[in-house]
Design a protein around this motif. Structure first.
Motif, PDB file in Angstrom:
ATOM      1  N   ARG A  86     153.011 -22.698 -21.573  1.00 34.41           N
ATOM      2  CA  ARG A  86     152.613 -21.601 -22.468  1.00 34.41           C
ATOM      3  C   ARG A  86     151.244 -21.882 -23.104  1.00 34.41           C
ATOM      4  O   ARG A  86     150.466 -20.955 -23.354  1.00 34.41           O
ATOM      5  N   LEU A  87     150.959 -23.154 -23.373  1.00 34.30           N
ATOM      6  CA  LEU A  87     149.642 -23.495 -23.901  1.00 34.30           C
ATOM      7  C   LEU A  87     148.547 -23.133 -22.886  1.00 34.30           C
ATOM      8  O   LEU A  87     147.502 -22.580 -23.241  1.00 34.30           O
ATOM      9  N   ASP A  88     148.800 -23.465 -21.618  1.00 38.11           N
ATOM     10  CA  ASP A  88     147.847 -23.136 -20.554  1.00 38.11           C
ATOM     11  C   ASP A  88     147.703 -21.621 -20.415  1.00 38.11           C
ATOM     12  O   ASP A  88     146.598 -21.093 -20.265  1.00 38.11           O
ATOM     13  N   ALA A  89     148.837 -20.909 -20.489  1.00 34.91           N
ATOM     14  CA  ALA A  89     148.813 -19.446 -20.367  1.00 34.91           C
ATOM     15  C   ALA A  89     148.015 -18.821 -21.505  1.00 34.91           C
ATOM     16  O   ALA A  89     147.205 -17.911 -21.286  1.00 34.91           O
ATOM     17  N   ASN A  90     148.223 -19.310 -22.721  1.00 37.18           N
ATOM     18  CA  ASN A  90     147.500 -18.755 -23.874  1.00 37.18           C
ATOM     19  C   ASN A  90     146.002 -19.030 -23.769  1.00 37.18           C
ATOM     20  O   ASN A  90     145.178 -18.176 -24.100  1.00 37.18           O
ATOM     21  N   THR A  91     145.653 -20.241 -23.310  1.00 37.20           N
ATOM     22  CA  THR A  91     144.240 -20.596 -23.169  1.00 37.20           C
ATOM     23  C   THR A  91     143.528 -19.680 -22.178  1.00 37.20           C
ATOM     24  O   THR A  91     142.378 -19.279 -22.381  1.00 37.20           O
TER      25      THR A  91
END
Length: 378
Positions: A243-248
């Motif tokens: 999710r961190l990668d997706a948000n970035t």
């Protein structure tokens, strides 16, 4: 002897081919067999003829002096060296190089006895000198080329291993950096979910470094880290970091519910890294702001974990090429082209498989397949 060899050339070659054919794991074609030893036989014949007509030194120019020449190969030496190198490319061993010349010597001796052909002592000395020089030059070329091949392969293996380590370290560091950024921007506490992602990133890096040091110390003897764990927990843990990668990257990310009684077994760290690689790849190559999905479910006696992106699909025939080391797709060349290779090797080491399904003009679905287990802690 030179007249005997010239008159019986084809018979001697056929006898050598017959001897070679009877040796195990000697699969050269007839064309290959008719190049190395037959060429030597012709040079031997010319050496004997030259020595008979013009003295012993006349043959040295063709076959070399006794004991070989340390400064330059003779005509026979050049051909023998080429023959030795050829046998290496065909996958033969050094003893087969020696046997090739021994076969010819045996064939000459046998046929001479059958035909009652007397040879002089000097002719036998020339025969032995030519065989000695040819074998030495062929074996020297064979072993030198083999050493070069081994060194090149070892170098390639070391580069690939180092690349794998750097790739996984970078992935873990990337997760930790994104977690720190999220903590700073959101004013979050380290004790929360994002803090846990940061801690797992640090832990993953520590494990990679420790395992690498252990491998150096033990020459690759590692302990079995296999365990049984909940599929739902496993997918949830992977999704947290993803999710961190997706948000970035500004990509919507959808995770489907997983049945609580499903489990898988293996090295959890390896499998988690494999799934993280697939998710990172999906976010990297999916079209801007397009959906990436993560789904895990049972199918018969297997568990399937699917990561689906909307990259637009692959050109025909390119799917399997993505699993080749140092192969990259798309315009983004920031990686090493190792993620999918590492992921597949990790999954295969745990008894599973990793495949890709290409949907033209839509995207790719990467599928991890593992044996289905039952989770009893529910």
């Amino acid at each position: 002897m030179h007249n005997f060899l010239a008159n019986n050339h084809d018979e001697l070659v056929d006898r050598c081919i017959d001897k070679v054919a009877k040796r195990p794991e000697r699969n050269a074609t007839e064309g290959q067999l008719r190049n190395g030893i037959p060429m030597f036989l012709g040079q031997l014949t010319r050496t004997l003829e030259a020595e008979q007509d013009n003295g012993s030194q006349a043959g040295v120019a063709i076959s070399g002096a006794s004991g070989g020449d340390g400064t330059a190969l003779s005509e026979m030496g050049v051909s023998a060296a080429a023959h030795g190198s050829t046998l290496l490319t065909l996958g033969y061993t050094v003893d087969q190089v020696v046997h090739d010349y021994g076969d010819l010597c045996q064939a000459i001796t046998d046929l001479a006895v059958e035909r009652d052909a007397p040879f002089s002592v000097d002719e036998f000395r020339t025969l032995n000198r030519c065989l000695d020089n040819a074998i030495a030059d062929a074996v020297t070329a064979f072993t030198a080329q083999r050493d070069v091949s081994i060194a090149e392969q070892n170098s390639a293996d070391q580069i690939e291993e180092l690349g794998f380590l750097m790739h996984e370290l970078r992935n873990s560091l990337s997760v930790a950096i994104m977690a720190v950024t999220a903590l700073e921007v959101g004013g979050l506490t380290v004790g929360g979910a994002t803090g846990n992602v940061l801690k797992r990133g640090h832990a993953a890096m520590a494990i990679l470094i420790e395992n690498s040091l252990a491998e150096v110390r033990s020459k690759g003897n590692s302990s079995d880290a296999s365990e049984l764990f909940s599929l739902a927990d496993f997918v949830g843990e992977a999704a947290e970091s993803a999710r961190l990668d997706a948000n970035t990257r500004g990509c919507p990310f959808q995770v489907s519910p997983v049945e609580s009684d499903l489990a898988i077994a293996g090295n959890r760290g390896l499998l988690l890294a494999a799934l993280a690689n697939l998710l990172h790849n999906a976010f990297k190559f999916t079209l801007p702001h397009s959906l990436v999905t993560l789904e895990a479910y049972a199918k018969g006696q297997e568990v399937l974990i699917e990561v689906r992106d909307h990259c637009g699909g692959l050109p025909t025939g390119n799917a399997e090429k993505m699993f080749t080391p140092f192969t990259q797709r798309g315009e983004d060349k920031t990686g090493l082209g190792l993620g999918l290779t590492i992921a597949r090797q990790s999954v295969m080491s745990e008894g599973g498989s990793l495949t890709v399904m290409n949907t033209p003009n839509v995207g790719c679905t990467f599928i991890i397949t593992l044996p289905r287990r039952k989770w009893n802690n529910v």
